[in-house]
Design a protein around this motif. Structure first.
Motif: not given
Length: 406
Positions: A198-207, A216-220, A222-228
């Motif tokens: 969740q913390l990584i996802n918040r940082k990615l939204r800011r970037l 690259e942010v979108d790709a990461v 997507d990976s995070i959503r799969i992990c979640e």
């Protein structure tokens, strides 16, 4: 007239040629009464009793023996036990023993010594499937030549089923107890993973506002959503697992299962409609009440209906019928799914065995546990291509047996 003692009877029989017609008639009547008495005693026994000759010929059989072997009254007399129960003679090794004891015992010899005491278990398929324990013990008769044997037959079907069920329960309990610690250890890192994702996802939204890094942010992301999603799936498995290994004792109260079923179907109405599942519920009016924990039985209904829905394609048909007899209340859930393979039927209640993609294999085990704690049973009949019928049996309130703590 009091019954004749054996010693007195032997003396009388030794002088039978000296008795007049009146005393002889009295003796015959007395013997007939004693025979009738002993026949009555043996016919009240639940165990089957046979007397067989060394060749296996049945010389006496009580009522229970006729019932166990599926024979009409007195039809066993003169028949060979080995023909009625094929394979028993070879199992007992009677053939050799019978030949060894075919000659009359000599004076001072124990005629019954030729046949040892034996016990065996075997299965009968007629007049109904059952497991029978056989106990054979020889006895010597001073008025007969070769020693004969008494065979006692005991129906141990229920005892054997209870033993197997207890062994299965102990096996399952040991597996679940061992895995409980694993579930606890898995839960902690899963919580930590969820928080950090969740913390990584918040940082990615800011970037995400920076154009060069957006792709690259979108790709990461997507990976995070799969992990979640995977973390959520693992959490669901652990939740179901903990429900299975931490059962609460049922809070038994008078319950109308028809009304409870209607509540569950109303709650699941939207899901059933989305999958275009047609539900036909036939609830008997005035269904006999049972003693049940509403929350636990609701979970049973949810799991059974969920399994039925997932087994059917859109447009499937689920038929639910209720009925009762003098002992129990029954609910049958019949789906129009693809059915269950024969090799999978015997493993349905094993932990983690599942035939569904993404299934955790604990739902039916939880259902079985809840049914047992309610004094009930679950039965499953299925044929590939025809669907599956799950039958739940609850003891009626007025027929329920309360087991006392030892």
């Amino acid at each position: 007239m009091p019954p004749i003692k054996h010693s007195s009877l032997d003396r009388v029989l030794g002088r039978i040629d000296m008795l007049d017609s009146v005393n002889l008639t009295n003796l015959v009547q007395r013997l007939a009464r004693e025979r009738s008495l002993f026949e009555g005693i043996f016919n009240t026994l639940q165990e089957g009793v046979l007397v067989i000759s060394p060749s296996g010929e049945i010389e006496y059989a009580n009522a229970a023996a006729h019932q166990l072997l599926g024979q009409a009254d007195d039809s066993l007399l003169g028949k060979e036990l080995w023909r009625l129960v094929p394979g028993l003679q070879a199992s007992l090794g009677i053939e050799v023993a019978a030949e060894a004891s075919s000659s009359p015992p000599q004076a001072g010899e124990a005629g019954a010594a030729a046949l040892p005491v034996m016990t065996r278990e075997f299965e009968l398929s007629y007049p109904e499937p059952r497991t029978v324990q056989l106990y054979l013990v020889p006895f010597a008769d001073q008025h007969a030549g070769a020693p004969r044997s008494t065979v006692i037959l005991t129906d141990i079907t229920r005892t054997k089923q209870s033993t197997e069920e207890r062994i299965e329960n102990e096996r399952t309990s040991s597996i679940l107890l061992l895995a409980a610690g694993v579930a606890h250890e898995l839960g902690n890192p899963l919580n930590s993973l969820t928080i950090h994702l969740q913390l990584i996802n918040r940082k990615l939204r800011r970037l995400a506002g920076e154009a060069p890094a957006a792709r690259e942010v979108d790709a990461v992301a997507d990976s995070i959503r799969i992990c979640e999603a995977e973390v959520k799936r693992l959490d669901g498995i652990i939740t179901h697992f903990l429900e299975a290994i931490r059962p609460q004792p049922p809070d038994l109260r008078e319950t109308n299962l028809g009304e409870l079923l209607a509540e569950v179907l109303a709650f699941q109405q939207r899901e059933l409609a989305d999958r275009e599942i047609e539900v036909e519920a036939e609830t008997s009016a005035g269904l006999a009440p049972v003693m049940a924990d509403r929350n636990q039985v609701t979970q049973v209904f949810f799991n059974v209906i969920k399994n039925a829905v997932e087994a059917m394609p859109p447009g499937g048909h689920l038929r639910i019928k209720t009925h009762a007899d003098d002992e129990a209340v029954y609910l049958a859930f019949a789906d129009s799914g693809a059915g269950i393979k024969q090799e999978d039927l015997t493993r349905l209640f094993q932990p983690y065995h599942t035939t569904k993609a993404g299934g955790h294999g604990l739902g039916l085990m939880v259902v079985q546990r809840i049914m047992r704690e309610h004094g009930g049973q679950i039965g499953i009949e299925s044929k590939e291509g025809l669907g599956t019928v799950v039958t739940l049996r609850f003891p009626r309130k007025d027929r329920r047996i309360r087991m006392l703590a030892p």
